[in-house]
Each structure stands twice: as C-alpha cells, then as structure tokens.
Design a protein around this motif. Structure first.
Motif, PDB file in Angstrom:
ATOM      1  N   MET A  22       4.163  -0.303   3.385  1.00 36.52           N
ATOM      2  CA  MET A  22       3.357   0.875   4.226  1.00 36.52           C
ATOM      3  C   MET A  22       2.093   1.439   3.090  1.00 36.52           C
ATOM      4  N   SER A  23       2.574   1.472   1.887  1.00 38.13           N
ATOM      5  CA  SER A  23       1.632   1.929   0.856  1.00 38.13           C
ATOM      6  C   SER A  23       0.541   0.999   0.244  1.00 38.13           C
ATOM      7  N   PHE A  24       1.369  -0.101  -0.003  1.00 36.24           N
ATOM      8  CA  PHE A  24       0.422  -1.223  -0.915  1.00 36.24           C
ATOM      9  C   PHE A  24       0.534  -2.398  -0.448  1.00 36.24           C
ATOM     10  N   GLY A  25       1.104  -2.756   0.949  1.00 42.26           N
ATOM     11  CA  GLY A  25       0.692  -3.883   1.417  1.00 42.26           C
ATOM     12  C   GLY A  25      -0.848  -4.144   2.308  1.00 42.26           C
ATOM     13  N   VAL A  26      -0.962  -5.456   2.352  1.00 42.19           N
ATOM     14  CA  VAL A  26      -2.115  -5.670   2.958  1.00 42.19           C
ATOM     15  C   VAL A  26      -2.299  -5.168   4.493  1.00 42.19           C
ATOM     16  N   GLY A  27      -3.244  -4.354   4.560  1.00 36.76           N
ATOM     17  CA  GLY A  27      -3.488  -3.745   5.925  1.00 36.76           C
ATOM     18  C   GLY A  27      -4.809  -2.978   6.245  1.00 36.76           C
ATOM     19  N   GLY A  64       0.258  -3.250   5.654  1.00 37.59           N
ATOM     20  CA  GLY A  64       0.784  -4.101   6.652  1.00 37.59           C
ATOM     21  C   GLY A  64       2.395  -4.328   6.248  1.00 37.59           C
ATOM     22  N   PRO A  65       3.096  -4.916   7.257  1.00 37.36           N
ATOM     23  CA  PRO A  65       4.484  -5.117   6.868  1.00 37.36           C
ATOM     24  C   PRO A  65       4.849  -6.426   5.791  1.00 37.36           C
ATOM     25  N   PRO A 111       4.748  -7.554 -14.316  1.00 40.91           N
ATOM     26  CA  PRO A 111       5.278  -7.796 -12.944  1.00 40.91           C
ATOM     27  C   PRO A 111       5.020  -7.139 -11.983  1.00 40.91           C
ATOM     28  N   HIS A 112       4.703  -7.632 -10.718  1.00 41.21           N
ATOM     29  CA  HIS A 112       4.553  -6.798  -9.426  1.00 41.21           C
ATOM     30  C   HIS A 112       5.773  -5.911  -9.142  1.00 41.21           C
ATOM     31  N   GLN A 113       7.058  -6.312  -9.827  1.00 37.54           N
ATOM     32  CA  GLN A 113       8.348  -5.288  -9.469  1.00 37.54           C
ATOM     33  C   GLN A 113       8.009  -4.047 -10.307  1.00 37.54           C
ATOM     34  N   THR A 114       7.423  -4.230 -11.609  1.00 35.73           N
ATOM     35  CA  THR A 114       7.227  -3.025 -12.479  1.00 35.73           C
ATOM     36  C   THR A 114       6.389  -1.774 -11.684  1.00 35.73           C
ATOM     37  N   PHE A 115       5.081  -2.511 -11.151  1.00 28.30           N
ATOM     38  CA  PHE A 115       4.060  -1.613 -10.556  1.00 28.30           C
ATOM     39  C   PHE A 115       4.963  -1.240  -9.325  1.00 28.30           C
ATOM     40  N   MET A 116       5.522  -1.716  -8.555  1.00 27.77           N
ATOM     41  CA  MET A 116       6.433  -1.235  -7.396  1.00 27.77           C
ATOM     42  C   MET A 116       7.263  -0.045  -7.868  1.00 27.77           C
ATOM     43  N   MET A 117       8.117  -0.174  -8.961  1.00 29.92           N
ATOM     44  CA  MET A 117       8.966   0.674  -9.394  1.00 29.92           C
ATOM     45  C   MET A 117       8.350   2.003 -10.137  1.00 29.92           C
ATOM     46  N   PHE A 118       7.068   1.969 -10.472  1.00 25.51           N
ATOM     47  CA  PHE A 118       6.095   3.051 -11.036  1.00 25.51           C
ATOM     48  C   PHE A 118       5.627   3.844  -9.709  1.00 25.51           C
ATOM     49  N   GLN A 119       5.423   3.228  -8.704  1.00 26.65           N
ATOM     50  CA  GLN A 119       4.897   3.918  -7.451  1.00 26.65           C
ATOM     51  C   GLN A 119       5.932   4.503  -6.759  1.00 26.65           C
ATOM     52  N   LEU A 120       7.095   3.861  -6.941  1.00 23.92           N
ATOM     53  CA  LEU A 120       8.326   4.459  -6.413  1.00 23.92           C
ATOM     54  C   LEU A 120       8.768   5.746  -6.927  1.00 23.92           C
ATOM     55  N   LEU A 176      11.288  11.256   7.776  1.00 25.31           N
ATOM     56  CA  LEU A 176      10.074  11.411   8.682  1.00 25.31           C
ATOM     57  C   LEU A 176       8.680  11.451   8.009  1.00 25.31           C
ATOM     58  N   TRP A 177       8.795  12.568   7.187  1.00 25.65           N
ATOM     59  CA  TRP A 177       7.525  13.005   6.335  1.00 25.65           C
ATOM     60  C   TRP A 177       7.061  11.950   5.265  1.00 25.65           C
ATOM     61  N   THR A 178       7.869  11.073   4.834  1.00 28.57           N
ATOM     62  CA  THR A 178       7.553   9.888   4.084  1.00 28.57           C
ATOM     63  C   THR A 178       6.878   8.871   4.811  1.00 28.57           C
ATOM     64  N   ILE A 179       7.154   8.881   6.221  1.00 33.47           N
ATOM     65  CA  ILE A 179       6.758   7.710   7.038  1.00 33.47           C
ATOM     66  C   ILE A 179       5.322   8.139   7.508  1.00 33.47           C
ATOM     67  N   VAL A 180       5.118   9.640   7.957  1.00 28.81           N
ATOM     68  CA  VAL A 180       3.932  10.039   8.713  1.00 28.81           C
ATOM     69  C   VAL A 180       3.027  10.495   7.682  1.00 28.81           C
ATOM     70  N   VAL A 181       3.567  11.183   6.541  1.00 31.55           N
ATOM     71  CA  VAL A 181       2.245  11.668   5.707  1.00 31.55           C
ATOM     72  C   VAL A 181       2.191  10.803   4.259  1.00 31.55           C
ATOM     73  N   TYR A 182       3.102  10.662   3.412  1.00 29.63           N
ATOM     74  CA  TYR A 182       3.008  10.069   2.144  1.00 29.63           C
ATOM     75  C   TYR A 182       2.610   8.689   2.082  1.00 29.63           C
ATOM     76  N   ASN A 183       3.277   7.780   2.907  1.00 29.80           N
ATOM     77  CA  ASN A 183       2.954   6.447   2.720  1.00 29.80           C
ATOM     78  C   ASN A 183       1.551   5.937   3.299  1.00 29.80           C
ATOM     79  N   PRO A 184       1.036   6.847   4.410  1.00 27.95           N
ATOM     80  CA  PRO A 184      -0.399   6.455   4.806  1.00 27.95           C
ATOM     81  C   PRO A 184      -1.377   6.884   3.560  1.00 27.95           C
ATOM     82  N   LEU A 185      -1.055   8.196   3.149  1.00 26.62           N
ATOM     83  CA  LEU A 185      -2.019   8.818   2.355  1.00 26.62           C
ATOM     84  C   LEU A 185      -2.162   7.989   1.068  1.00 26.62           C
ATOM     85  N   ALA A 186      -0.693   7.577   0.670  1.00 28.87           N
ATOM     86  CA  ALA A 186      -0.761   6.558  -0.468  1.00 28.87           C
ATOM     87  C   ALA A 186      -1.792   5.303  -0.336  1.00 28.87           C
TER      88      ALA A 186
END
Length: 499
Positions: free
Chosen positions: A106-111, A117-118, A139-148, A177-187
C-alpha cells in the motif's frame, strides 16, 4: 636471391597482419580490466550502502524499543509503566505482520497518486535485487525493512496521548485500522513513486520531506490530539496530576532516541555517501540546539531548567529537523532546532493549558508542533548546495528552498502540511468511532484507579516483597537462642523493631 626476397615479403605481410591483432588484443584486455574494476567498485559501493542501511534499520528499531518505551514508561504513574511500555513493544510485532501482508504494498507498490497497488502484498516481488525507483544500490528487502521501522514507530508515538486510560485490545484495533487508513496512504503520497507530494518521483505538489516530518510526526501528533480529545481526560485531570514516576528511565530513553535518530535521518539518504553525512550532522546540531531552546524558554518562565525539559527539547529539535535533515546546512539545522525547542515548550505549557486537552505525554505538543514547524522551515532553508533535488530539462540544478530563491516551495510545503493534518484528523476520528462502537476504547473508572498494569496485564512493574521478607526474618528470629540477661531485654521481632 629471388627466394630470399619472397621470404622477406612473406615476413612483412605476416607482421602487418599480426601487429594490429596484437594491438586489438591489448586494447580488449584493457577494456576488460576496466570493466572488471567498474564492476568491483559498484559491488563495493553496494556492499557499503547495504551495510549502512542494515545498521540504520537496527537504529530506528532501537528508537521504539527500548528508546520510546523507556521514555514514555518513565513519564507515567508507576501503576501504568508496564502497560505503557508494552504498547510500544507489541507494535513492533503487530505492524511487522501488517507490513508483510499489505502495508509495504500500500505504501510503496505501483499505484496512483494516493495509494499503492497490491503488487507487493505478502512481499511478492520484494527480493534481493534492488528496486531502481527507491534504492538502486541496496537489496529491495533492505529498503523494505528500513521503511518498516518507520511504520512501527509512528503509531507507537500516538500511544503517549491516551496513556493510562485505554484498553489494550482497543489500542490494538485502533493501530491496525489507523495504519490502513492514515499511515499507508500518507507514506505513499509523500514517498511512493507517483505519490501526490513526492518531490523526486513525479508528485503533483513536490513537497520536501527527507525523513518523515509529515508521514511520521504530523500524522502521529495530530492523531494524538484527536485521540486525547475524543477519549477524554484522565480521572481528576488537571487538578490531580501525578508527576513522572521515574525520570531516570525517561532520561535513558531520550538518549537512546537521540542515538537512534541518526539512523532515522541519515539512513533516509539510502546510501553511505555524502548526503548521509550531511543529514547526520544536521540531526545532531538540531538536537543540541533543541535542548538549549527548550531550556532557555523554561528558564525564563520558571526560573530554573528541568531534566524533563532538557530531554523533551532534544526530541523537539530532532523532530523539527527530520523533514529538513537532507536539505539544510548545519547552521540552518541549529536554527530549526532552536526554534523547535522553544515553540514546543510553549505548546506543551501555555497552549495545552489554554485549550485544556489531556495529551498525557505531550505527543501533539512535541511531534505535532515540531513536525509542522519543521516541514514549513524545510521549504525556507532547503538549498541545492546540500541536495540539488530539482533539475531542469538539461539536468542542471534548480533552486530548492526560499533561501535559494524558490519561494513557491513554501507553498508546496503548506499544501502537504494541510493535507497531512486533514488526513490524520479525519482518519483518526473515523477509526476511533469505529473502535469505540465495536470494542470500547476506555477502561472503567475502577480499572483506571487500580492501574493498567494489573487490570490489562495482571502484572506489576515494582513488586516490593516487604511482608514476605519480614515474615521470613521473624521465622528465623524465633529459632535463635534467647539473648543473655545483660540488661538489654529480650530480642525484638522485626515488626516491633520496624524497618
């Protein structure tokens, strides 16, 4: 004679053919060696970047546990210290699972400009190969972990607003719910490719947010204010206010936050190069001036500086410089931190008292206020001499902030700030209402009086085993021989002697 001439002619022809072939072979060998050296240099750079980013992942996680857990835990009443620290700790687990299932996608997928996107759900396609859009040398996984790690600490910050009065299961439901509604879209809007405010990857309103002024601090600070108002004040507030039960814990936590923040800001360069150094320096200078800004304001108001004020000022300076850390000079970082410390002291005292809300641990007063201020000042102090993020059609650098002559950047910052406030406020209110109706947000008055450690977790942080110890000592005392008749009288029991 003719045979000899033919022989020399043949030798000449052979030499004419061999010399170019030798020169070509030599040139090809040089090219191969140069290519090998380039490949080795690229591999070394990738290894250095990856090593640095893995360290930064650990540093940012350190900010949540133990940093934030200790900082918040020391500020509450001792009957709520475990519950408060548990909220930070459990979010390290909950948000990680959410990030795996859908959060990263939701945060970094193509959308589109609002949400990813999914394509990366369940981390599909997130492997060892780099993602050139976000981090081409790691590595992509390193970037993913940093953003996590950013996704973990952001909702953990909010827990300070409703400390000492929220049900544990309500906190979990709210966070999901807050992560879905607020954080992921804003990121996605700020950092995702094609996001509405992404300055580097095609945003409609290119706002500058190097490490999370809008995504992390405005979103958590504004959400904290909404939570504090909606859930209501603690029992007896403001006439009854318990002081921090253990400032030593908070002091240690603040020091860990300061250290971890180097990973937070300098790691956002996503490389081990000069930009990481610049962000590292800006981070430290702003933290130092934040301490002095808060301390000076408090000294003027109360005639003495406090330890709580000093550590809060450090956090305020760090928050304020976060969006600017990769765009400003050390001198600008000092100014940002100094203003941030002073403004946050005003917000947590005069503003809070004027409006009467009970933001238990001043999440809005520090993160909301400093995050907003820092995002705005980024548009003022950002300069191409530090980070030439904007380029013209020919690849030449363009002015970045108002200090460079780009006054319009302040407008872009204000648009992103306003949108972040709106998304956080509306989204948080909707989530709170849903959780309140389905789960129930607040503990009962009796549970609040007893404390969340016992009522929510069945444990106590500080168990003083006074009575069992005294009983054991009395039992041992009865087995001792009677004292000699020396005028001192009989040996007293522990209950008679006191402690």
């Amino acid at each position: 004679m003719k045979v000899r001439k033919k022989t020399w002619l043949l030798v000449g022809l052979l030499l004419t053919a061999v010399f170019p072939l030798g020169a070509y072979a030599q040139e090809a060998g040089v090219e191969n060696r140069l290519r090998s050296l380039e490949d080795a240099a690229t591999a070394a750079q990738g290894a250095a970047d990856n090593g640095w980013m893995l360290v930064c992942c650990a540093l940012v996680l350190l900010m949540t546990g133990p940093g934030l857990a200790l900082f918040y835990g020391g500020l509450v009443n001792r009957k709520n210290v475990l519950a408060t620290m548990m909220q930070s700790f459990v979010l390290m687990a909950v948000v990680t699972v959410l990030w795996f299932i859908f959060g990263y996608s939701m945060s970094f997928g193509v959308g589109d400009a609002i949400i990813g996107g999914p394509g990366h759900m369940f981390l599909r396609g997130v492997g060892i190969e780099p993602n050139p859009n976000y981090a081409p040398t790691i590595p992509h996984q390193t970037f993913m972990m940093f953003q996590l790690m950013f996704a973990i600490i952001t909702p953990a910050l909010i827990t300070g607003a409703f400390a000492e009065r929220i049900r544990f299961k309500a906190m979990l439901a709210f966070t999901i719910l807050w992560t879905i509604v607020v954080y992921n879209p804003l990121a996605h809007m700020v950092w995702g490719k094609g996001g509405l405010f992404n300055a580097a990857l095609g945003g409609r309103f290119p706002a500058l947010d190097f490490a999370g002024g809008t995504v992390v601090h405005i979103s958590s600070g504004v959400s904290a204010l909404v939570c504090a108002i909606y859930i209501g004040k603690r029992a007896g507030y403001p006439s009854i206010q318990s002081p921090p039960h253990n400032l030593v814990l908070s002091f240690i936590g603040a020091c860990l936050l300061w250290v971890g923040w180097f990973g937070f800001n300098a790691g956002s360069a996503v490389s081990a190069g000069g930009l990481a150094t610049s962000a590292f320096v800006a981070t430290h200078f702003a933290a130092a001036s934040g301490v002095l800004g808060w301390m000076a304001a408090e000294w003027v108001r109360t005639k003495r500086p406090s330890v709580l004020g000093a550590i809060s000022g450090a956090v305020a300076g760090l928050v304020a410089v976060t969006p600017a850390s990769g765009f400003v000079s050390p001198a600008s970082a000092l100014v940002i931190g100094l203003i941030g410390g002073a403004v946050c002291h005003l917000t947590t005292t005069a503003v809070k008292r004027r409006f009467g809300y009970d933001d238990s641990l001043d999440v809005f007063g520090v993160h909301g206020a400093a995050g907003t201020l820092g995002a705005l000042l980024t548009g003022v102090f950002a300069t191409l001499s530090v980070n030439p993020i904007f380029k013209d059609a020919n690849g030449l650098p363009l002015p970045v902030g108002a200090i460079d002559g780009n006054l319009h950047q302040v407008v872009n910052q204000l648009i992103a700030i306003g949108a972040s406030w709106l998304i956080a406020a509306v989204g948080t209110l909707a989530v709170l209402k849903l959780v309140d109706v389905t789960v129930g947000l607040r503990v009962s008055a009796n549970e609040e009086a007893i404390g969340l450690d016992l009522t929510q977790h069945g444990e106590e942080a500080y168990v003083f085993e006074t009575e069992p110890a005294f009983a054991l000592m009395n039992e041992l005392a009865r087995d001792l021989p009677a004292p000699a008749a020396n005028g001192l009288g009989s040996m007293p029991t522990l209950s008679e002697a006191g402690d």
